[in-house]
Motif scaffolding. Structure first.
Motif, PDB file in Angstrom:
ATOM      1  N   ARG A   1       0.705  -1.207  -0.107  1.00  0.00           N
ATOM      2  CA  ARG A   1       0.068   0.087   0.154  1.00  0.00           C
ATOM      3  C   ARG A   1       0.780   1.379  -0.042  1.00  0.00           C
ATOM      4  O   ARG A   1       1.606   1.488   0.865  1.00  0.00           O
ATOM      5  CB  ARG A   1      -0.834   0.053   1.268  1.00  0.00           C
ATOM      6  N   ASN A   2       0.785   1.900  -1.104  1.00  0.00           N
ATOM      7  CA  ASN A   2       1.904   2.962  -1.328  1.00  0.00           C
ATOM      8  C   ASN A   2       1.603   4.286  -0.201  1.00  0.00           C
ATOM      9  O   ASN A   2       0.405   4.474   0.017  1.00  0.00           O
ATOM     10  CB  ASN A   2       1.655   3.555  -2.789  1.00  0.00           C
ATOM     11  N   ALA A   3       2.477   4.899   0.151  1.00  0.00           N
ATOM     12  CA  ALA A   3       2.347   6.030   1.086  1.00  0.00           C
ATOM     13  C   ALA A   3       2.545   7.024   0.237  1.00  0.00           C
ATOM     14  O   ALA A   3       2.932   7.230  -0.860  1.00  0.00           O
ATOM     15  CB  ALA A   3       3.271   5.992   2.168  1.00  0.00           C
ATOM     16  N   PHE A   4       1.850   8.312   0.671  1.00  0.00           N
ATOM     17  CA  PHE A   4       1.677   9.686   0.144  1.00  0.00           C
ATOM     18  C   PHE A   4       2.943  10.564   0.507  1.00  0.00           C
ATOM     19  O   PHE A   4       2.905  10.918   1.897  1.00  0.00           O
ATOM     20  CB  PHE A   4       0.388  10.070   0.402  1.00  0.00           C
ATOM     21  N   LEU A   5       3.348  11.352  -0.260  1.00  0.00           N
ATOM     22  CA  LEU A   5       4.686  12.304  -0.043  1.00  0.00           C
ATOM     23  C   LEU A   5       4.245  13.647  -0.759  1.00  0.00           C
ATOM     24  O   LEU A   5       4.421  13.645  -1.891  1.00  0.00           O
ATOM     25  CB  LEU A   5       5.939  11.793  -0.342  1.00  0.00           C
ATOM     26  N   TYR A   6       3.982  14.562   0.261  1.00  0.00           N
ATOM     27  CA  TYR A   6       3.944  15.955  -0.776  1.00  0.00           C
ATOM     28  C   TYR A   6       5.218  16.467  -1.020  1.00  0.00           C
ATOM     29  O   TYR A   6       6.214  16.403  -0.519  1.00  0.00           O
ATOM     30  CB  TYR A   6       3.511  16.891   0.406  1.00  0.00           C
ATOM     31  N   LEU A   7       5.476  16.842  -2.304  1.00  0.00           N
ATOM     32  CA  LEU A   7       6.686  17.302  -2.947  1.00  0.00           C
ATOM     33  C   LEU A   7       6.967  18.630  -2.067  1.00  0.00           C
ATOM     34  O   LEU A   7       8.429  18.792  -1.999  1.00  0.00           O
ATOM     35  CB  LEU A   7       6.394  17.724  -4.428  1.00  0.00           C
ATOM     36  N   ASN A   8       6.190  19.430  -1.778  1.00  0.00           N
ATOM     37  CA  ASN A   8       6.835  20.471  -0.950  1.00  0.00           C
ATOM     38  C   ASN A   8       7.442  20.197   0.295  1.00  0.00           C
ATOM     39  O   ASN A   8       8.421  20.799   0.804  1.00  0.00           O
ATOM     40  CB  ASN A   8       5.605  21.483  -0.283  1.00  0.00           C
ATOM     41  N   ASP A   9       7.301  18.874   0.742  1.00  0.00           N
ATOM     42  CA  ASP A   9       8.197  18.361   2.033  1.00  0.00           C
ATOM     43  C   ASP A   9       9.846  18.092   1.618  1.00  0.00           C
ATOM     44  O   ASP A   9      10.399  17.843   2.222  1.00  0.00           O
ATOM     45  CB  ASP A   9       7.527  17.230   2.717  1.00  0.00           C
ATOM     46  N   ALA A  10       9.974  17.727   0.186  1.00  0.00           N
ATOM     47  CA  ALA A  10      11.117  17.581  -0.400  1.00  0.00           C
ATOM     48  C   ALA A  10      11.803  18.646  -0.917  1.00  0.00           C
ATOM     49  O   ALA A  10      12.484  18.360  -2.186  1.00  0.00           O
ATOM     50  CB  ALA A  10      10.988  16.305  -1.176  1.00  0.00           C
ATOM     51  N   GLN A  11      11.622  20.031  -0.628  1.00  0.00           N
ATOM     52  CA  GLN A  11      12.365  20.933  -1.264  1.00  0.00           C
ATOM     53  C   GLN A  11      13.736  20.757  -1.093  1.00  0.00           C
ATOM     54  O   GLN A  11      14.267  20.426  -0.171  1.00  0.00           O
ATOM     55  CB  GLN A  11      11.876  22.199  -0.576  1.00  0.00           C
ATOM     56  N   GLY A  12      14.519  21.012  -2.341  1.00  0.00           N
ATOM     57  CA  GLY A  12      15.941  20.901  -2.458  1.00  0.00           C
ATOM     58  C   GLY A  12      16.228  19.279  -2.929  1.00  0.00           C
ATOM     59  O   GLY A  12      17.451  19.352  -3.169  1.00  0.00           O
ATOM     60  N   MET A  13      15.342  18.422  -3.032  1.00  0.00           N
ATOM     61  CA  MET A  13      15.560  17.235  -3.658  1.00  0.00           C
ATOM     62  C   MET A  13      14.638  17.092  -4.906  1.00  0.00           C
ATOM     63  O   MET A  13      13.484  17.470  -5.226  1.00  0.00           O
ATOM     64  CB  MET A  13      14.939  16.080  -2.618  1.00  0.00           C
ATOM     65  N   LYS A  14      15.385  16.301  -5.886  1.00  0.00           N
ATOM     66  CA  LYS A  14      14.566  15.798  -7.000  1.00  0.00           C
ATOM     67  C   LYS A  14      14.108  14.563  -6.913  1.00  0.00           C
ATOM     68  O   LYS A  14      14.872  13.614  -6.757  1.00  0.00           O
ATOM     69  CB  LYS A  14      15.471  16.030  -8.256  1.00  0.00           C
TER      70      LYS A  14
END
Length: 498
Positions: free
Chosen positions: A67-80
């Motif tokens: 069951r895939n988890a959800f990740l907001y891209l705003n939480d990964a600022q500075g990461m591609k």
């Protein structure tokens, strides 16, 4: 803060741990953790990115259970973030209903007095510490303790704590983080890297500083863990730790079971005779305040204000008890005078001040409606204990199968304490009997050292169950076969080991 605060831990069942906080003898919070719960908040995983969806500014990542988890891209600022990328993430919200867990690459490791933020550079102090002088003192310590590759956030429990104690907390958390880093470098995604303390340990870490007088545990192993934990945290003035050894289950003895049942009711009676009605919708929770049987001693104005003030106190308790988060709309009884409305809003601000889940109280409309937003910390109690009713297309609700099963298990444990019968024959509704037979029966037989047969009774209500017979294995088996022969719709479930 309450003058009498107890933590009651129900730890005997291998399938479920429950921890209750009682304030002045009343249940204020209940925490439940089941052995099959996946992705608990705080766990850290090495994940693999499955897909990136720029349209909703999010990515879905695999953390290991399908069951895939959800990740907001705003939480990964500075990461591609790209598909098939491996990254370390932490669960911030557990999976609920049809939603997967929410995760973030911004990690944090909570200790007793502070939180370590790997890769961060921040320093912070809990907003619940009101004294500006104390905040300044702790902020100075935080800056001194912060490293080049980690930040430090001071928790509320650190109020009055010296720098040496805070430094030991940092040292312990930093060693834990280095271990997680090492494991991440050696293992392939998806995999679990770090599991937070068990439920009881987390509650003790986060709650004991709030003036707990007594911690009561019903398991010897957990009793030892609690004593060790408390000894590490406290020099003097420790909470009293008690090992409960009664035959009556601990939650039943302290009245917690009854209060949990009440926490699922729509209607909540207040001591004055007024009452609340709590309704859940998909988007928000609505609470209606009614005078009920309360007529007051003075005029209508004072009766209305007294009812609303009492309701405000109970609403704050109910939101904590039921773990209700998100938007809450309260329909208070209309008040004509502005000073009365201000008095009520001040009371709401006051009662939510000590709530660990941050709450914000908005102004009151002319119709007496008040909107509150409360941070969602964990699944609400109703979703943990109940499910949509299978008989009315989910328009109502019933207790979840596992909730009824655990009630049966605690009932069987009480019987096992009382006598040494070789075998037990239990009757339950057909769906519950099927669920217990498929999921738990063999485990229960091994744990309770009894032969257990459970009979599905088509005429039983969903959560009804009872003991039909206690006795020898031969007598119980004979009775079960008689029931099967007498009515073809009756199904007897036996463990595979029987």
């Amino acid at each position: 803060m309450s003058s009498d605060r107890k933590i009651i831990a129900d730890t005997l069942e291998s399938e479920e741990t429950r921890v209750a906080i009682l304030e002045d003898g009343r249940l204020s919070e209940i925490f439940i953790e089941r052995m099959w719960d996946h992705q608990k908040a705080g766990e850290i995983y090495k994940a693999r990115v499955e897909s990136v969806l720029p349209g909703i500014n999010a990515a879905f990542v695999s953390i290991g259970d399908g069951r895939n988890a959800f990740l907001y891209l705003n939480d990964a600022q500075g990461m591609k973030i790209v598909p098939n990328q491996e990254l370390v993430v932490q669960v911030t919200k557990t999976a609920r209903k049809n939603k997967g867990a929410r995760v973030t690459p911004r990690l944090s490791l909570p200790g007793r007095y502070l939180v370590l933020v790997p890769g961060g550079g921040e320093t912070g102090v809990s907003r619940r510490i009101a004294s500006e002088d104390e905040r300044k003192r702790l902020r100075h310590f935080a800056k001194a303790l912060r490293g080049d590759d980690f930040g430090v956030i001071i928790r509320t429990a650190a109020e009055g704590v010296d720098e040496e104690t805070l430094a030991k907390d940092v040292e312990s958390l930093l060693a834990l983080w280095r271990e997680i880093e090492h494991n991440a470098s050696r293992q392939s995604a998806p995999c679990l890297l770090y599991k937070d303390m068990g439920l009881l340990g987390r509650v003790l870490r986060d709650e004991v500083h709030g003036g707990v007088d007594e911690i009561i545990v019903d398991g010897e192993e957990e009793f030892g863990h609690v004593n060790d934990f408390i000894s590490r945290l406290y020099g003097t003035d420790k909470p009293h730790v008690v090992l409960y050894g009664g035959v009556v289950p601990i939650f039943e003895y302290y009245g917690v079971e009854r209060e949990i049942e009440g926490a699922l009711d729509r209607k909540v009676w207040l001591r004055s005779g007024a009452y609340l009605v709590i309704e859940h919708t998909e988007a928000l929770t609505v609470i209606d305040v009614n005078t009920g049987k309360f007529v007051g001693d003075l005029d209508m104005r004072h009766t209305t204000l007294a009812t609303n003030l009492e309701a405000a106190d109970e609403i704050a308790r109910q939101l904590r008890l039921r773990s209700i988060g998100g938007i809450v709309v309260i329909d208070f009884i209309d008040m004509e005078f502005e000073e009365d409305r201000s008095c009520l809003l001040n009371r709401l601000e006051e009662v939510f001040h000590s709530d660990r889940s941050r709450a914000r109280v908005f102004s009151m409309t002319q119709l007496g409606l008040v909107e509150i937003t409360r941070k969602r910390g964990r699944p609400d109690l109703r979703s943990v204990l109940t499910r949509g009713c299978p008989f009315c297309s989910d328009t109502g609700w019933v207790l979840r199968e596992d909730t009824v099963a655990m009630s049966i298990k605690r009932f069987l444990r009480k019987i096992a304490h009382a006598n040494r019968a070789e075998a037990l024959l239990i009757q339950a509704s057909a769906p519950i009997a099927q669920y217990v037979g498929d999921t738990y029966l063999q485990l229960w037989e091994e744990e309770l050292e009894r032969r257990i047969l459970i009979v599905g009774m088509p005429e039983f209500a969903w959560s009804k169950y009872r003991v039909e017979l206690q006795g020898t294995c031969e007598a119980v088996e004979r009775r079960a076969k008689q029931m099967e022969r007498r009515e073809s719709s009756v199904v007897v479930h036996r463990s595979s080991a029987s």
